[in-house]
Write a protein that holds these residues in place. Sequence first.
Motif, PDB file in Angstrom:
ATOM      1  N   LEU A   7       0.805  -1.232   0.000  1.00 42.55           N
ATOM      2  CA  LEU A   7       0.000   0.000   0.000  1.00 42.55           C
ATOM      3  C   LEU A   7       0.841   1.285   0.000  1.00 42.55           C
ATOM      4  O   LEU A   7       0.542   2.199  -0.774  1.00 42.55           O
ATOM      5  N   PRO A   8       1.906   1.375   0.832  1.00 42.93           N
ATOM      6  CA  PRO A   8       2.692   2.620   0.788  1.00 42.93           C
ATOM      7  C   PRO A   8       3.319   2.867  -0.589  1.00 42.93           C
ATOM      8  O   PRO A   8       3.307   4.000  -1.083  1.00 42.93           O
TER       9      PRO A   8
ATOM     10  N   ALA B 147       0.605   4.052  -2.849  1.00 40.44           N
ATOM     11  CA  ALA B 147       0.279   5.454  -2.599  1.00 40.44           C
ATOM     12  C   ALA B 147       1.304   6.372  -3.265  1.00 40.44           C
ATOM     13  O   ALA B 147       0.958   7.423  -3.815  1.00 40.44           O
TER      14      ALA B 147
ATOM     15  N   ARG C 131       0.749   9.195  -6.179  1.00 45.19           N
ATOM     16  CA  ARG C 131       1.159  10.603  -6.047  1.00 45.19           C
ATOM     17  C   ARG C 131       1.950  11.064  -7.260  1.00 45.19           C
ATOM     18  O   ARG C 131       1.753  12.164  -7.770  1.00 45.19           O
TER      19      ARG C 131
ATOM     20  N   ARG D 214      -0.268  11.647 -10.226  1.00 46.86           N
ATOM     21  CA  ARG D 214      -1.094  12.866 -10.102  1.00 46.86           C
ATOM     22  C   ARG D 214      -0.284  14.118 -10.456  1.00 46.86           C
ATOM     23  O   ARG D 214      -0.849  15.115 -10.896  1.00 46.86           O
TER      24      ARG D 214
ATOM     25  N   SER E 147      -5.698  11.257 -13.099  1.00 44.43           N
ATOM     26  CA  SER E 147      -6.576  10.918 -11.976  1.00 44.43           C
ATOM     27  C   SER E 147      -6.269   9.480 -11.534  1.00 44.43           C
ATOM     28  O   SER E 147      -6.364   8.554 -12.330  1.00 44.43           O
ATOM     29  N   VAL E 148      -5.882   9.309 -10.285  1.00 45.24           N
ATOM     30  CA  VAL E 148      -5.469   7.991  -9.786  1.00 45.24           C
ATOM     31  C   VAL E 148      -6.143   7.688  -8.459  1.00 45.24           C
ATOM     32  O   VAL E 148      -6.228   8.540  -7.580  1.00 45.24           O
ATOM     33  N   GLU E 149      -6.576   6.449  -8.321  1.00 46.31           N
ATOM     34  CA  GLU E 149      -7.062   5.956  -7.042  1.00 46.31           C
ATOM     35  C   GLU E 149      -6.220   4.760  -6.620  1.00 46.31           C
ATOM     36  O   GLU E 149      -5.795   3.981  -7.459  1.00 46.31           O
ATOM     37  N   VAL E 150      -6.017   4.625  -5.327  1.00 50.44           N
ATOM     38  CA  VAL E 150      -5.465   3.389  -4.800  1.00 50.44           C
ATOM     39  C   VAL E 150      -6.655   2.613  -4.248  1.00 50.44           C
ATOM     40  O   VAL E 150      -7.398   3.137  -3.402  1.00 50.44           O
ATOM     41  N   TYR E 151      -6.880   1.394  -4.737  1.00 46.83           N
ATOM     42  CA  TYR E 151      -7.984   0.620  -4.174  1.00 46.83           C
ATOM     43  C   TYR E 151      -7.682   0.443  -2.693  1.00 46.83           C
ATOM     44  O   TYR E 151      -6.588   0.035  -2.322  1.00 46.83           O
ATOM     45  N   PRO E 152      -8.645   0.765  -1.814  1.00 43.10           N
ATOM     46  CA  PRO E 152      -8.269   0.916  -0.405  1.00 43.10           C
ATOM     47  C   PRO E 152      -7.956  -0.375   0.343  1.00 43.10           C
ATOM     48  O   PRO E 152      -7.525  -0.304   1.490  1.00 43.10           O
ATOM     49  N   ALA E 153      -8.142  -1.533  -0.264  1.00 39.17           N
ATOM     50  CA  ALA E 153      -7.834  -2.764   0.470  1.00 39.17           C
ATOM     51  C   ALA E 153      -7.208  -3.776  -0.473  1.00 39.17           C
ATOM     52  O   ALA E 153      -7.442  -3.747  -1.685  1.00 39.17           O
TER      53      ALA E 153
END
Lengths: 456, 456
Positions: free
Chosen positions: A379-380, A383, A387, A390, A395-401
């Motif tokens: 995850l880090p 992330a 960043r 961006r 436009s970027v999302e990290v799937y939260p799980a």
Amino acid sequence: MEKPGLPSGTRDFGPVAMQQRKYVLNTMEKVFQLHGFQCIETPSLENLSTLQGKYGEEGDKLLFKVLNSGEYLKKTDTEDLINKNYSNITPKIADRGLRYDLTVPLARFVVMNRNEIQFPFKRYQMQPVWRADRPQKGRYREFWQCDVDVVGSNSVVSEAELVEIYQEVFKRLDLTVEIRINHRSILDSFLGILGSIENWNSFMVAMDKYDKIGRQGVVSELENRNLNHAIDAWNFICDTSELNSREEIIQSLKNYSDIQGDSLDKGINELELLYGLLDNTENVKFELQLARGLSYYTGAVFEVVVTDTKLPREYSIGSVGGGGRYDNLTSIFGLKDVSGVGVSFGLDRICDIMDVANAYPDFSESEGVLVCCMDDVALPSGAEIARNLRLIDVSVEVYPAAVKLKKQLDYANQKGLSYAVILGSREIESKTAAVKNLKTGEQVSVNWSEIQNFIK
Amino acid sequence: MEKPGLPSGTRDFGPVAMQQRKYVLNTMEKVFQLHGFQCIETPSLENLSTLQGKYGEEGDKLLFKVLNSGEYLKKTDTEDLINKNYSNITPKIADRGLRYDLTVPLARFVVMNRNEIQFPFKRYQMQPVWRADRPQKGRYREFWQCDVDVVGSNSVVSEAELVEIYQEVFKRLDLTVEIRINHRSILDSFLGILGSIENWNSFMVAMDKYDKIGRQGVVSELENRNLNHAIDAWNFICDTSELNSREEIIQSLKNYSDIQGDSLDKGINELELLYGLLDNTENVKFELQLARGLSYYTGAVFEVVVTDTKLPREYSIGSVGGGGRYDNLTSIFGLKDVSGVGVSFGLDRICDIMDVANAYPDFSESEGVLVCCMDDVALPSGAEIARNLRLIDVSVEVYPAAVKLKKQLDYANQKGLSYAVILGSREIESKTAAVKNLKTGEQVSVNWSEIQNFIK
């Protein structure tokens, strides 16, 4: 457990609807700005003293009134309460109401800020308004108006500019419209035939129903109103409006001896000037039956209806905009001799029509990226990759799980994203990512330092 | 003649204020979209059954209630009216109220649309809300909230994303902020010391006043609340918060034997995870005194204050944003086990601060053009020149009347326009225009066919 709902006549707008609404709003705003109009906003809450008496008796009934705070009954009379004497009670329990349109607030704004405003004041305003009307197709209790007005000039140049704005906005929205125009001075010239102001007003109310009840319906309406002596005039108006060209209509008006005079001349001259300033008059129709309900119009009046063949033949939703010139609007708040002219776009009806006509561009595809981590330890790094992307405006999302990849990719596909950047333990070790093109299914391994370039 | 005014706590926004507000809104929206959030909007009017009981007793009092239409007293009891029995009367005369925040409407939206929504649902929403609060500096009755929420995931990745969004938005706005973080589970670990839920709630209410009344003020408050046994804990909280680093704070918490247990561990672990996902923790402050009034928070809580040195030293306006995680928000509407986390930006306070800090870009210069006609016959040519310039995306106005040139140029200069295109009879004859650069004063004669290129 209460089951939640919405007040009748109001709606939620989800992500797709909002993209559509913003597309229409941005299209309008762009055109308004190209013509040098500036944005203002006024509060949703207005003092009822500002609103009441400005929209006729019917309008007063449709105002949403806000209950005063605290002990709102303290100024009321017990006798009034027992007798449910609304006309005495309501003014004592409600000082404020919700904005009913954007024109009266504009007049109030102009009067309150007259020393700072530079005239002619060209403003646009796009905000919701509220009316306690019976909801039906194309009619909501909370809906948006988008208004453009020029205040402080009586030049017909402004009327022409507003017609051009109508033309340009609907051209950009890919909707064919008809812009109907008339002039109050021409209608005023029928005063002699009607015989009194009261009769003239009554005639206008009857004529205003033409769209709904048709030519013969207006004849019956005139009979009911004891205006039999005006039926010939009404037939003249209808026959004249059906003529092929503006020139013929004007000639017909000039030949009708009962209406000759300064008023007719003024109306005809202004419309002629207006037409002379337009580049394209194809979708502009001189319509003598057009009265527009609001009594504050004093010059040109406008109405826009969508006539697009992309709409089903039987589809009918009424006008999508209207407006006109008002010479005395600010005088209700104490500022005389300020003439204005404005038109309004009904956002909600336009969006309804865009939807039925299938006139929206395709918003389903987004350029976005989803970073999928197969493991919490990724995850880090995920992330950080997000960043960096961006920084180049992606436009970027990290799937939260770190759930199953299929679930993450389903999310990306349903959101119409373009790429998935997949990070498992192997990728973390080698400082790479599996970058999957979600349109083609192609997947390649990319070094972290190269992801920016790859996606760009 | 009535002198118009605005309801207390509401404001008009003229062209300059709107440019500023749009600048802040667009900055936020851009960042929200870069993180894959999607826009929704909900109605201003909600059923009071949706709103009431969600914001505590104080909140219920601050709801604006909308009077029912028509004979609104018909369901009321005359006895109640005579006795002014508000708790019986109000529910019978007002079914709807104005939106109080954007979080409860979000919960309602999610529950009503749960079958269409794709979870985790990342939405932003930027709309006005209304509270019948006493107006004061930085506090309005009609103001805008800009909310970002992730609903349907309990991963701390979302908390980290929201902190990054705060950081990025204020960086782009050029405002230095402090982002305060705490965790409800850490506060929960003090339950043993307090002895009962009631005492714990009372302690939180006292602590929530810390920003206003200071450390010693909270001590007096605790004494008044018969919480003398918690004063040591309060002093521990303050001393610990003053430690230099997060590591020291956590060590201090771990050394305080009275609060050890699962709850403390959960809070500390989640905050550690959150910090581990952040790139920059310089402006993030772990603040144990942070409670946030709203009772629905269950995990991390956030608050943002502007600490920018561009502000005068004595300037104080409170927080510009806040939020946190809520595990049970949709359950009030019947949908269980949906965790969410969100933060809010207070647009109006941010704009107030931007103004005082002089942090806005200069909007006074516009790239626009004014076409000045010296003669009515020049107007059609002026309109055509304007149309041609708009084709290349230049904002153009035709001054609506052939008044003195000085007056027209004054208008252009006050609006900050760049060029004046001047048309007199000589120019019309030679199909040229005098094009004046309003910044330099330079003026040259340009053929109509060349104006597009010249201005571009």
